[in-house]
Every structure is written in C-alpha cells, then in structure tokens.
Write an enzyme that holds these catalytic residues in place. Structure first.
Site, short mmCIF file in Angstrom:
data_model
loop_
_atom_site.label_atom_id
_atom_site.label_comp_id
_atom_site.label_asym_id
_atom_site.label_seq_id
_atom_site.Cartn_x
_atom_site.Cartn_y
_atom_site.Cartn_z
CG HIS A 125 -0.23 0.36 2.50
ND1 HIS A 125 0.42 -0.57 3.25
CD2 HIS A 125 -0.05 1.54 3.16
CE1 HIS A 125 0.96 -0.01 4.30
NE2 HIS A 125 0.69 1.28 4.28
C1 UD1 Z 1 -2.04 6.03 5.14
C2 UD1 Z 1 -0.73 6.63 5.66
C3 UD1 Z 1 0.35 5.56 5.64
C4 UD1 Z 1 -0.10 4.32 6.39
C5 UD1 Z 1 -1.43 3.84 5.84
C6 UD1 Z 1 -1.95 2.67 6.67
C7 UD1 Z 1 -0.46 9.02 5.15
C8 UD1 Z 1 0.25 10.01 4.31
N1 UD1 Z 1 -0.28 7.73 4.81
O1 UD1 Z 1 -1.82 5.69 3.78
O2 UD1 Z 1 1.52 6.07 6.28
O3 UD1 Z 1 0.87 3.31 6.22
O4 UD1 Z 1 -2.39 4.91 5.90
O5 UD1 Z 1 -2.84 1.89 5.98
O6 UD1 Z 1 -1.16 9.38 6.07
N2 UD1 Z 1 -9.18 4.69 0.82
C9 UD1 Z 1 -10.42 4.09 0.77
N3 UD1 Z 1 -11.03 3.79 1.95
C10 UD1 Z 1 -10.49 4.08 3.17
C11 UD1 Z 1 -9.24 4.70 3.20
C12 UD1 Z 1 -8.61 5.00 2.01
O7 UD1 Z 1 -10.93 3.80 -0.29
O8 UD1 Z 1 -11.12 3.77 4.21
C13 UD1 Z 1 -8.48 4.97 -0.45
C14 UD1 Z 1 -8.82 6.35 -1.03
O9 UD1 Z 1 -8.84 6.22 -2.42
C15 UD1 Z 1 -7.62 7.18 -0.62
C16 UD1 Z 1 -6.49 6.16 -0.64
O10 UD1 Z 1 -7.06 4.94 -0.22
O11 UD1 Z 1 -7.39 8.26 -1.46
C17 UD1 Z 1 -5.32 6.51 0.25
O12 UD1 Z 1 -5.77 6.71 1.60
P1 UD1 Z 1 -4.94 7.66 2.60
O13 UD1 Z 1 -5.54 7.59 3.95
O14 UD1 Z 1 -4.77 9.00 2.00
O15 UD1 Z 1 -3.50 7.05 2.62
P2 UD1 Z 1 -3.04 5.54 2.81
O16 UD1 Z 1 -2.46 5.08 1.51
O17 UD1 Z 1 -4.13 4.74 3.42
N1 UDP Z 2 -3.75 -5.27 8.83
C1 UDP Z 2 -4.99 -5.89 8.93
N2 UDP Z 2 -5.62 -6.28 7.79
C2 UDP Z 2 -5.07 -6.11 6.55
C3 UDP Z 2 -3.79 -5.50 6.47
C4 UDP Z 2 -3.17 -5.09 7.61
O1 UDP Z 2 -5.52 -6.07 10.03
O2 UDP Z 2 -5.70 -6.49 5.56
C5 UDP Z 2 -3.09 -4.82 10.06
C6 UDP Z 2 -1.71 -5.38 10.28
O3 UDP Z 2 -1.79 -6.65 10.89
C7 UDP Z 2 -1.08 -4.33 11.17
C8 UDP Z 2 -1.67 -3.05 10.61
O4 UDP Z 2 -2.89 -3.41 9.96
O5 UDP Z 2 -1.47 -4.49 12.52
C9 UDP Z 2 -0.71 -2.42 9.65
O6 UDP Z 2 -1.35 -1.44 8.91
P1 UDP Z 2 -0.81 -0.96 7.48
O7 UDP Z 2 -0.01 -2.02 6.85
O8 UDP Z 2 -2.00 -0.45 6.76
O9 UDP Z 2 0.06 0.32 7.86
P2 UDP Z 2 1.59 0.57 8.27
O10 UDP Z 2 1.92 -0.28 9.43
O11 UDP Z 2 2.44 0.30 7.06
O12 UDP Z 2 1.61 2.03 8.57
#
Ligand code: UD1
Ligand code: UDP
Length: 363
Positions: free
Chosen positions: A208
């Site tokens: 991601h």
């Molecule tokens: C964010 C964090 C990242 C973290 C990740 C955990 C920032 C800059 N990045 O990235 O550090 O590792 O969360 O998962 O804050 N979207 C949905 N549904 C949701 C959430 C997101 O469809 O519930 C989609 C949307 O298209 C959105 C995209 O995912 O634009 C990215 O979501 P966003 O929260 O901006 O960043 P992450 O990639 O999730």
């Molecule tokens: N996780 C989860 N379901 C998923 C993917 C991740 O429960 O489908 C959990 C994972 O076990 C960990 C956390 O989400 O506890 C990590 O989140 P993510 O990888 O989105 O973010 P990051 O740690 O890279 O910021």
C-alpha cells in the site's frame, strides 16, 4: 477538587487503531480520562470499524469525517476540524501515533494551541525524504514533549537530531496487542478454511506504500513477482483500497490466477491468523514487518529501505524493492536464522507509557 488528567488522543488510520487499543485500555485503568478523536482518514468498515469492534476500542468521542484527499486537503481539513474540538475539550495532553497525515495534523494542532504533545512510535526514520511519512514523523517528533521510542535505534535517531529531553525507550504497542490477540485469532479466525489454505503452505503479501502504488513500474514489478510466486504456492493479498484502485486503473483485476488470491482488507484477527500461518510474508507495511518478526515468519520487504532496521540485522527481513527478479531471488535465497532476539519490548509497552504519562500529567 482537582479533576482527573485528560488526554485527547488522535487516530485516523488502520495501524493507529491497532496501537491505540492497548494504550486506551491501560490509560483507563490508570485513571486517565481519554477523549478519542477519529479524523476519518480511514473510513471503510474494513479499514476502521472492524478494528474498533475486534479490539474493543471505545467508540470515538468525535469523528471528524475528513476522508480522503490530497495531502494538503486532508491535513488542512483535519487542522480546521481539530481546533474547535481541542478548544472545547481543553486536554492536558494530546497523544498521536505513528506517521500519517492524522499524526501530523494532531502535532501541529498541539503546537499551535500550546498543548503538550506525546508521540507514540517516535524516532523512526527511513532517511528517505520522498516518503510522506518521513516528513510527518520528523515534524511530529520536533513538536513533541514526550517521545515514546519503540527501539534503541529510534532513541539514537532522535539524539542525532538534538532531541533527548522527553525521549523514552518504551517498546512497541503492536507487540502488546499481537501477543494478547494471537491466541484468539488461532481459536476463532476462519481465514485459513475460508481461503482453502494449509498452515505453512502459502505466502501472504500486502502492498500500500505510495512509492509502490503510485509508480506503475514498481506496482507492476511487485504484481508480476506475486503472480510468479503463485505458480508454486498460494499467495494471499489482502488489498488496501488505494492499491485496488491503482491496479484497477491498470487493468490488473480480477486476479490473473486462482492461486493469486487478491481479497479485500481483512480484520485484525484474520490478519494475525494469516501472518502466523504463512510460510513467508512479502510486504511494504511497517506494522506487518514487525508482526512477521514477532511470529518468527520470514519477511521480504518490498521497499528500498526500512525503519525497522533491527529485523534486517537479525536476518529475518530482507529488503527486495519492487523488481521481480530481486524479489524472486530474495524468496528463494531466504535462510531462517537460528535466533530471534526480542527487538520491540516485552509486550508491556502500554504500561510503561501510561506510567510516564501519569507522572507527566500530575504536576
Ligand atoms: C495512510 C498513511 C500511511 C499508512 C497507511 C496505513 C499518510 C500520508 N499515509 O496511507 O503512512 O501506512 O495509511 O494503511 O497518512 N481509501 C479508501 N477507503 C479508506 C481509506 C482510504 O478507499 O477507508 C483509499 C482512497 O482512495 C484514498 C487512498 O485509499 O485516497 C489513500 O488513503 P490515505 O488515507 O490517503 O493514505 P493511505 O495510503 O491509506
Ligand atoms: N492489517 C490488517 N488487515 C489487513 C492488512 C493489515 O488487520 O488487511 C493490520 C496489520 O496486521 C497491522 C496493521 O494493519 O497491525 C498495519 O497497517 P498498514 O499495513 O496499513 O500500515 P503501516 O503499518 O504500514 O503504517
């Protein structure tokens, strides 16, 4: 009569819900009042609600409903929405987790409103300023009064930037929650049966990170590697919505083969079950690298660098980037090390943090 200390906690993204679970519970036990604010950065039920339900996190007191957007839009909306909440609540301290836009918005709000700030997962550095998370964590650390560092490396990183006051080595909350919930996952998660998997006979992958999803060459490289691996054994990919969107734009969905199992994001219990049962994990997630280590499952990190350098040093994590040849080579060449020393604390990080917060808040 003095009122009980009040902390305003800001969460918004999936890994922050996981980290908040043990600390929220421990703060309550320590007699600290916590006001939980959800920015709404993650909002799909599979990205948010499932974690509150499975981990018994109290309903947020406030949901700012900020949703998705560019970094500026998202962080800007958070700042505007946080200010009146903080003004009304008048907390003794603001608590933020990790390195997301929700973290940065919380940190800036605390700085502007002159409220003491506590940062969980302080001192992490990738030294890659192209990552949005690197800016978020550096800026947050430099606004913080209390800095909870998961590892000695994190303490050293802060010291190099001149931050020593308020820095504490606490261990990692993700280990607290993993150790507590792993038995429940083993007992109750139907994930293996649902997906038709045998323990130790499949790979688990998550992708991601922006540097991978937003670069078609890197995303394509990773997907090619996963498809090639799936020719030999099942590969399960619980897909972040961001990645699904980018793959769909490139015509990658539906899955190209039955053994490349591209599925929706799974809940925490199913994830723990999949992680502890996988033969190997491929990921660009920070949290998943640590979870793989704690479960003793080999990890291939689909990045050029990691903040969790100790796992690489211990031989349990290999950096393989996004090139299919390099990923395949890393999978084939992996040798399980003989030892796996504890790197992220003893699973009681929450108690140490609550203790420090209590002392800091009682003046
Ligand atoms: C964010 C964090 C990242 C973290 C990740 C955990 C920032 C800059 N990045 O990235 O550090 O590792 O969360 O998962 O804050 N979207 C949905 N549904 C949701 C959430 C997101 O469809 O519930 C989609 C949307 O298209 C959105 C995209 O995912 O634009 C990215 O979501 P966003 O929260 O901006 O960043 P992450 O990639 O999730
Ligand atoms: N996780 C989860 N379901 C998923 C993917 C991740 O429960 O489908 C959990 C994972 O076990 C960990 C956390 O989400 O506890 C990590 O989140 P993510 O990888 O989105 O973010 P990051 O740690 O890279 O910021």
């Amino acid at each position: 009569m003095p009122r009980e200390p009040k902390i305003l906690t800001i969460v918004g993204a999936r890994p922050q819900f996981v980290k908040a679970a043990p600390l929220s519970r421990t703060l309550k036990a320590a007699g600290i009042l916590e006001i939980l604010v959800h920015t709404g950065q993650h909002y799909d039920s599979r990205m948010s609600e499932v974690f509150f339900r499975e981990l018994g996190i109290p309903e947020p007191d406030v949901n700012l409903g900020v949703g998705s957007g560019t970094h500026g839009e998202q962080a800007g909306r958070m700042l505007m929405a946080l200010e009146p909440v903080v003004a009304e609540q008048k907390p003794d301290c603001i608590l933020v987790y990790g390195d997301t836009n929700s973290t940065l918005a919380g940190a800036l709000t605390a700085a502007k409103m002159r409220i003491p700030l506590a940062h969980v997962e302080a001192g992490l550095r990738s030294f890659n300023r192209a990552m949005p998370e690197e800016h978020n964590r550096v800026l947050t650390d430099h606004c913080s009064d209390l800095l909870f560092c998961p590892t000695p490396t994190a303490v050293e990183n802060l010291a190099r930037e001149g931050i020593t006051k308020g820095a504490h080595l606490t261990g990692d909350l993700m280990i607290d929650v993993l150790r507590k919930m792993a038995p429940a996952a083993r007992a109750n998660s139907p994930a293996l049966a649902t997906l038709g998997l045998q323990p130790g006979r499949f790979l688990l992958a998550t992708v991601h990170r922006a540097e991978n999803t937003d670069d078609p060459a890197r995303l394509g490289g990773i997907m090619h590697a996963l498809a090639e691996l799936a020719a030999a054994e099942p590969v399960v990919v619980p897909l972040h919505p961001r990645t699904r969107k980018m793959l769909a734009a490139q015509g990658w969905l539906p899955p190209p083969s039955g053994s490349l199992k591209i599925i929706d994001p799974v809940g925490y219990l199913d994830m723990l079950m999949l992680e502890q049962s996988a033969r190997m994990i491929l990921t660009d997630s920070g949290g998943v690298q640590k979870e793989a280590y704690d479960f003793g499952v080999p990890c291939i990190t689909l990045r050029e660098e990691t903040e969790w350098v100790e796992t690489v040093g211990a031989g349990w994590n290999v950096l393989a980037g996004a090139d299919p040849g390099r990923i395949m080579q890393a999978v084939r060449a992996f040798r399980i090390p003989d030892v796996r020393p504890p790197l992220f604390g003893d699973g009681r990080a929450a108690e140490g943090m609550a203790d420090i917060l209590s002392k800091h808040l009682v003046r």
